[in-house]
Design a protein around this motif. Sequence first.
Motif, PDB file in Angstrom:
ATOM      1  N   ALA A 107      -5.595  -0.234  -8.540  1.00  0.00           N
ATOM      2  CA  ALA A 107      -6.158  -1.390  -7.826  1.00  0.00           C
ATOM      3  C   ALA A 107      -7.143  -0.969  -6.749  1.00  0.00           C
ATOM      4  CB  ALA A 107      -5.028  -2.200  -7.204  1.00  0.00           C
ATOM      5  N   GLU A 108      -7.205   0.342  -6.457  1.00  0.00           N
ATOM      6  CA  GLU A 108      -8.000   0.863  -5.336  1.00  0.00           C
ATOM      7  C   GLU A 108      -7.672   0.061  -4.081  1.00  0.00           C
ATOM      8  OE1 GLU A 108     -12.080   0.856  -6.816  1.00  0.00           O
ATOM      9  OE2 GLU A 108     -11.834   2.954  -7.414  1.00  0.00           O
ATOM     10  N   ASP A 109      -6.369  -0.097  -3.862  1.00  0.00           N
ATOM     11  CA  ASP A 109      -5.886  -0.965  -2.796  1.00  0.00           C
ATOM     12  C   ASP A 109      -4.924  -0.209  -1.891  1.00  0.00           C
ATOM     13  OD1 ASP A 109      -5.234  -3.104  -1.187  1.00  0.00           O
ATOM     14  OD2 ASP A 109      -3.873  -4.031  -2.657  1.00  0.00           O
ATOM     15  N   TYR A 110      -5.458   0.470  -0.881  1.00  0.00           N
ATOM     16  CA  TYR A 110      -4.661   1.123   0.147  1.00  0.00           C
ATOM     17  C   TYR A 110      -5.578   1.412   1.324  1.00  0.00           C
ATOM     18  CZ  TYR A 110      -6.569   5.449  -2.009  1.00  0.00           C
ATOM     19  OH  TYR A 110      -7.382   6.430  -2.529  1.00  0.00           O
ATOM     20  N   GLY A 111      -4.982   1.868   2.445  1.00  0.00           N
ATOM     21  CA  GLY A 111      -5.763   2.147   3.635  1.00  0.00           C
ATOM     22  C   GLY A 111      -6.492   3.472   3.540  1.00  0.00           C
ATOM     23  N   THR A 112      -6.244   4.374   4.515  1.00  0.00           N
ATOM     24  CA  THR A 112      -6.889   5.684   4.473  1.00  0.00           C
ATOM     25  C   THR A 112      -6.218   6.613   3.473  1.00  0.00           C
ATOM     26  OG1 THR A 112      -5.510   6.474   6.314  1.00  0.00           O
ATOM     27  CG2 THR A 112      -7.671   5.528   6.862  1.00  0.00           C
ATOM     28  N   ARG A 113      -5.006   6.277   3.055  1.00  0.00           N
ATOM     29  CA  ARG A 113      -4.285   7.094   2.072  1.00  0.00           C
ATOM     30  C   ARG A 113      -3.268   6.213   1.355  1.00  0.00           C
ATOM     31  NH1 ARG A 113      -2.760   8.705   7.018  1.00  0.00           N
ATOM     32  NH2 ARG A 113      -3.923  10.655   6.871  1.00  0.00           N
ATOM     33  N   PRO A 114      -2.885   6.592   0.134  1.00  0.00           N
ATOM     34  CA  PRO A 114      -1.828   5.839  -0.552  1.00  0.00           C
ATOM     35  C   PRO A 114      -0.505   5.967   0.207  1.00  0.00           C
ATOM     36  CG  PRO A 114      -3.028   7.249  -2.083  1.00  0.00           C
ATOM     37  CD  PRO A 114      -3.432   7.669  -0.708  1.00  0.00           C
ATOM     38  N   SER A 115       0.446   5.124  -0.129  1.00  0.00           N
ATOM     39  CA  SER A 115       1.765   5.242   0.481  1.00  0.00           C
ATOM     40  C   SER A 115       2.386   6.579   0.094  1.00  0.00           C
ATOM     41  CB  SER A 115       2.669   4.093   0.033  1.00  0.00           C
ATOM     42  OG  SER A 115       2.791   4.082  -1.387  1.00  0.00           O
ATOM     43  N   PRO A 116       3.185   7.189   0.985  1.00  0.00           N
ATOM     44  CA  PRO A 116       3.784   8.489   0.672  1.00  0.00           C
ATOM     45  C   PRO A 116       4.583   8.441  -0.625  1.00  0.00           C
ATOM     46  CG  PRO A 116       4.085   7.957   2.982  1.00  0.00           C
ATOM     47  CD  PRO A 116       3.545   6.717   2.329  1.00  0.00           C
ATOM     48  N   PRO A 117       4.378   9.381  -1.523  1.00  0.00           N
ATOM     49  CA  PRO A 117       5.098   9.351  -2.805  1.00  0.00           C
ATOM     50  C   PRO A 117       6.585   9.599  -2.615  1.00  0.00           C
ATOM     51  CG  PRO A 117       3.901  11.420  -2.559  1.00  0.00           C
ATOM     52  CD  PRO A 117       3.472  10.547  -1.417  1.00  0.00           C
ATOM     53  N   THR A 118       7.387   8.897  -3.395  1.00  0.00           N
ATOM     54  CA  THR A 118       8.837   9.068  -3.343  1.00  0.00           C
ATOM     55  C   THR A 118       9.375   9.718  -4.603  1.00  0.00           C
ATOM     56  OG1 THR A 118       9.193   6.841  -4.232  1.00  0.00           O
ATOM     57  CG2 THR A 118       9.103   7.060  -1.827  1.00  0.00           C
ATOM     58  N   ARG A 119       8.509   9.958  -5.565  1.00  0.00           N
ATOM     59  CA  ARG A 119       8.902  10.642  -6.792  1.00  0.00           C
ATOM     60  C   ARG A 119       8.021  11.863  -7.009  1.00  0.00           C
ATOM     61  NH1 ARG A 119      10.114   6.032 -11.413  1.00  0.00           N
ATOM     62  NH2 ARG A 119      11.240   4.549 -10.085  1.00  0.00           N
ATOM     63  N   GLY A 120       8.534  12.774  -7.847  1.00  0.00           N
ATOM     64  CA  GLY A 120       7.804  14.005  -8.074  1.00  0.00           C
ATOM     65  C   GLY A 120       7.763  14.414  -9.530  1.00  0.00           C
ATOM     66  N   ASN A 121       7.633  15.698  -9.744  1.00  0.00           N
ATOM     67  CA  ASN A 121       7.407  16.207 -11.086  1.00  0.00           C
ATOM     68  C   ASN A 121       8.576  15.912 -12.030  1.00  0.00           C
ATOM     69  OD1 ASN A 121       5.581  17.671 -12.807  1.00  0.00           O
ATOM     70  ND2 ASN A 121       7.015  19.378 -12.753  1.00  0.00           N
ATOM     71  N   LYS A 122       9.804  15.885 -11.503  1.00  0.00           N
ATOM     72  CA  LYS A 122      10.973  15.722 -12.366  1.00  0.00           C
ATOM     73  C   LYS A 122      11.326  14.266 -12.661  1.00  0.00           C
ATOM     74  CE  LYS A 122      13.180  20.099 -11.089  1.00  0.00           C
ATOM     75  NZ  LYS A 122      14.396  20.750 -10.518  1.00  0.00           N
TER      76      LYS A 122
END
Length: 271
Positions: A107-122
Amino acid sequence: MAQPLSAADVVAALRAEGVAVVQVGSWRTHNRNSKGAWGPVNGSVVHHTVTRGTARTVAIVRDGYADLPGPLCHGMIAKNGQVHMVGWGRTNHAGGGDPAVLAQVVAEDYGTRPSPPTRGNKDGVDGNAHFYGWECENLGDGKDPWPADQYDAIVRVQAALCRAHGWSAKSVIGHLEWSNDKVDPRGFTMASLRADVAERLTHPASWNPSSTPTTEDDMDPIDVWLYKGKGETSDAYAYLRNTKAELDQVRTEVTALRKDIAALTALVKKG
């Protein structure tokens, strides 16, 4: 969402943006397409390599490791600003990441950065299907410098993709913004990189600024110490270190002079 550019189209887009492209072997057909989808694509991910030496780095990102086959990206951006194309199609670069971040990028909808990720590679969603990936030659320790030519090439590569797809700079993210178990890239912030990409997109692809625009706000502390003025060969930390060494030397010499003066004063009094 967009269909991935063809190999010929991405080379044309990069060269139009002023990028020096190095085509490595059969990169156009070197991919991991047999393992899953590639596309529609939603953006581009910037990484650092944790390696030193361009030839060695190209070999690693092209061939991969025993437990992670290559290619590990689409292109590797070297210290001198050359972009070595090593694969086209699905590559092992993004791994798992946060679906909320993906939605924000789409959506290209965030401020200066996306929200901190809560999931990872696994436990994340498949990023290899959704993103272009660009490894950048750097030790990733926050101390290895980012030469101006390299940083300029990173900006140009991302701008070329955004321009080709009609994306804004918010379609460009760092690996650390995608996955909660990643830290790359280190040494500059993605907020500042996106600002420079956005600036470039206000100009034609052929634009060649006299100096690369920089954004000082929201920069990591290490960026300040690694800053080099125009024409300087030492960063701010090196100047501070050298200044302390010179000050210590001056103190030693002053102490010696004081002893000599005291000795001379004593002789004068005796005479």
